[in-house]
Write an enzyme that holds these catalytic residues in place. Sequence first.
Site, PDB file in Angstrom:
ATOM      1  N   ARG A  56       0.982  -1.193  -0.046  1.00 25.25           N
ATOM      2  CA  ARG A  56       0.033   0.216   0.056  1.00 25.25           C
ATOM      3  C   ARG A  56       0.872   1.151   0.099  1.00 25.25           C
ATOM      4  NH1 ARG A  56      -4.695   0.869  -1.575  1.00 25.25           N
ATOM      5  NH2 ARG A  56      -5.400  -0.776  -0.333  1.00 25.25           N
ATOM      6  N   GLN A  74      -8.120  -6.811  -9.510  1.00 22.15           N
ATOM      7  CA  GLN A  74      -8.152  -5.610  -9.372  1.00 22.15           C
ATOM      8  C   GLN A  74      -6.625  -5.043  -9.590  1.00 22.15           C
ATOM      9  OE1 GLN A  74     -10.238  -2.877  -8.273  1.00 22.15           O
ATOM     10  NE2 GLN A  74      -9.181  -1.420  -6.919  1.00 22.15           N
ATOM     11  N   ARG A  79       1.566  -6.238  -9.990  1.00 21.38           N
ATOM     12  CA  ARG A  79       2.080  -5.846  -8.638  1.00 21.38           C
ATOM     13  C   ARG A  79       1.866  -6.798  -7.532  1.00 21.38           C
ATOM     14  NH1 ARG A  79      -3.169  -2.393  -6.286  1.00 21.38           N
ATOM     15  NH2 ARG A  79      -4.816  -3.951  -6.152  1.00 21.38           N
ATOM     16  N   HIS A 156       0.733   3.738 -10.470  1.00 25.15           N
ATOM     17  CA  HIS A 156      -0.284   4.208  -9.279  1.00 25.15           C
ATOM     18  C   HIS A 156       0.424   4.879  -8.337  1.00 25.15           C
ATOM     19  CE1 HIS A 156      -3.521   4.011  -6.271  1.00 25.15           C
ATOM     20  NE2 HIS A 156      -4.111   3.188  -7.176  1.00 25.15           N
ATOM     21  N   ASP A 201     -11.966  10.409  -6.964  1.00 24.29           N
ATOM     22  CA  ASP A 201     -11.400   9.226  -7.701  1.00 24.29           C
ATOM     23  C   ASP A 201     -11.939   9.304  -9.149  1.00 24.29           C
ATOM     24  OD1 ASP A 201     -11.941   5.556  -7.196  1.00 24.29           O
ATOM     25  OD2 ASP A 201     -10.592   6.675  -8.446  1.00 24.29           O
ATOM     26  N   GLU A 260      -1.698   9.421 -10.815  1.00 25.95           N
ATOM     27  CA  GLU A 260      -1.326   8.146 -11.545  1.00 25.95           C
ATOM     28  C   GLU A 260      -1.332   8.364 -13.245  1.00 25.95           C
ATOM     29  OE1 GLU A 260      -4.328   5.394 -10.314  1.00 25.95           O
ATOM     30  OE2 GLU A 260      -4.574   6.542  -8.642  1.00 25.95           O
TER      31      GLU A 260
HETATM   32  O1  TA6 Z   1      -6.404   4.636  -8.018  1.00 25.65           O
HETATM   33  C1  TA6 Z   1      -7.819   4.473  -8.141  1.00 25.65           C
HETATM   34  C2  TA6 Z   1      -8.214   3.312  -7.612  1.00 25.65           C
HETATM   35  O2  TA6 Z   1      -8.692   2.654  -8.506  1.00 25.65           O
HETATM   36  C3  TA6 Z   1      -9.415   3.400  -6.654  1.00 25.65           C
HETATM   37  O3  TA6 Z   1     -10.683   3.503  -7.050  1.00 25.65           O
HETATM   38  C4  TA6 Z   1      -8.998   2.573  -5.445  1.00 25.65           C
HETATM   39  O4  TA6 Z   1      -9.589   1.361  -5.519  1.00 25.65           O
HETATM   40  C5  TA6 Z   1      -7.476   2.654  -5.615  1.00 25.65           C
HETATM   41  O5  TA6 Z   1      -7.340   2.581  -7.003  1.00 25.65           O
HETATM   42  C6  TA6 Z   1      -6.791   1.597  -4.732  1.00 25.65           C
HETATM   43  O6  TA6 Z   1      -7.114   0.141  -5.262  1.00 25.65           O
HETATM   44  P1  TA6 Z   1      -6.211  -0.773  -4.568  1.00 25.65           P
HETATM   45  O7  TA6 Z   1      -6.722  -2.226  -5.077  1.00 25.65           O
HETATM   46  O8  TA6 Z   1      -4.846  -0.688  -4.501  1.00 25.65           O
HETATM   47  O9  TA6 Z   1      -6.741  -0.917  -3.102  1.00 25.65           O
END
Ligand code: TA6
Length: 293
Positions: A56, A74, A79, A156, A201, A260
């Site tokens: 994180r 996601q 990563r 990111h 966001d 990002e």
């Molecule tokens: O950076 C935008 C985003 O897509 C947010 O919607 C939030 O989900 C963030 O990324 C963090 O995602 P993660 O999977 O690292 O918790």
Amino acid sequence: SKDANGLDVVILKDPRGFSAQVHLYGGQVTSWKNDRGEELLFVSSKAVFKPPKAIRGGIPICFPQFSNLGSIEQHGFARNKLWSIDPNPLPLPTNIDDKAFIDLILKVGDEDMAKMWSYSFEFRLRVTLGPHGELGMTARVRNIDSKPFTFTTAFHTYFSVSDISEVRIEGLETLDYLDNLQNRERFTEQGDALTFETEVDKIYLNTPTKIAIIDHELKRTFVLKKDGLPDAVVWNPWERKAKAMVDFGDDEYKYMICVEPAAIEKPITLKPGEEWKGRQKISTVYSSYHSGQ
Ligand code: TA6
């Protein structure tokens, strides 16, 4: 070397005090310091440095999918995978005056990656420290398969800030964006620099090559220059979402902003043998005087 959790990290050091650190896990930059040894990236005090959780903070690599815009986990799998030091790095252009660099590579490998995304690719990441401590990242994705593939991607980047209420972003005003908090509907940004009072966001589209992230309190501006990454995501979870993340401190939303560089709206398609390149270079400007209010 190894970090406190036994994960492999590569340290880039410049004799004047600039430094950066890259975890082989995720190919993730997890530290970038100026010549006063000040940490410029945000990494949560609750970050979990343990696969398969993504670290994180720092600069997670979202690939081959940004967010949940597809069928993979996601932000894709890059990563959460172990990268390696590139045994055959591309030769550095002779005119480069980078002080230190590392070349990492992620190749299609384990079966669960192939299950999620069954294409053969090479993702080469070059991380560099420039002559004034600027942090450079160059991503090269090559299709080494016999069929085309399409991906979305983002650096990111979590910037460290003194307090989110002191932050302004210049370069994204008046642009269109997709609001992730409103079903990704398309809106147009107002005409002033961005300031932050609540969760944000947003995926800004067709953004300029240069974006400024100004910390009024520290009189520090991050100048982000990018190439090959037309979009830019701006994210701050704010209080409610911060509390909902186990690997994020309840009040840590005050001390970070994500900006990002990304390729999202127009996914990238590579034919066999083709290569895509995307770059970001972040520098810091400290000034006794800051323009504007
Ligand atoms: O950076 C935008 C985003 O897509 C947010 O919607 C939030 O989900 C963030 O990324 C963090 O995602 P993660 O999977 O690292 O918790």
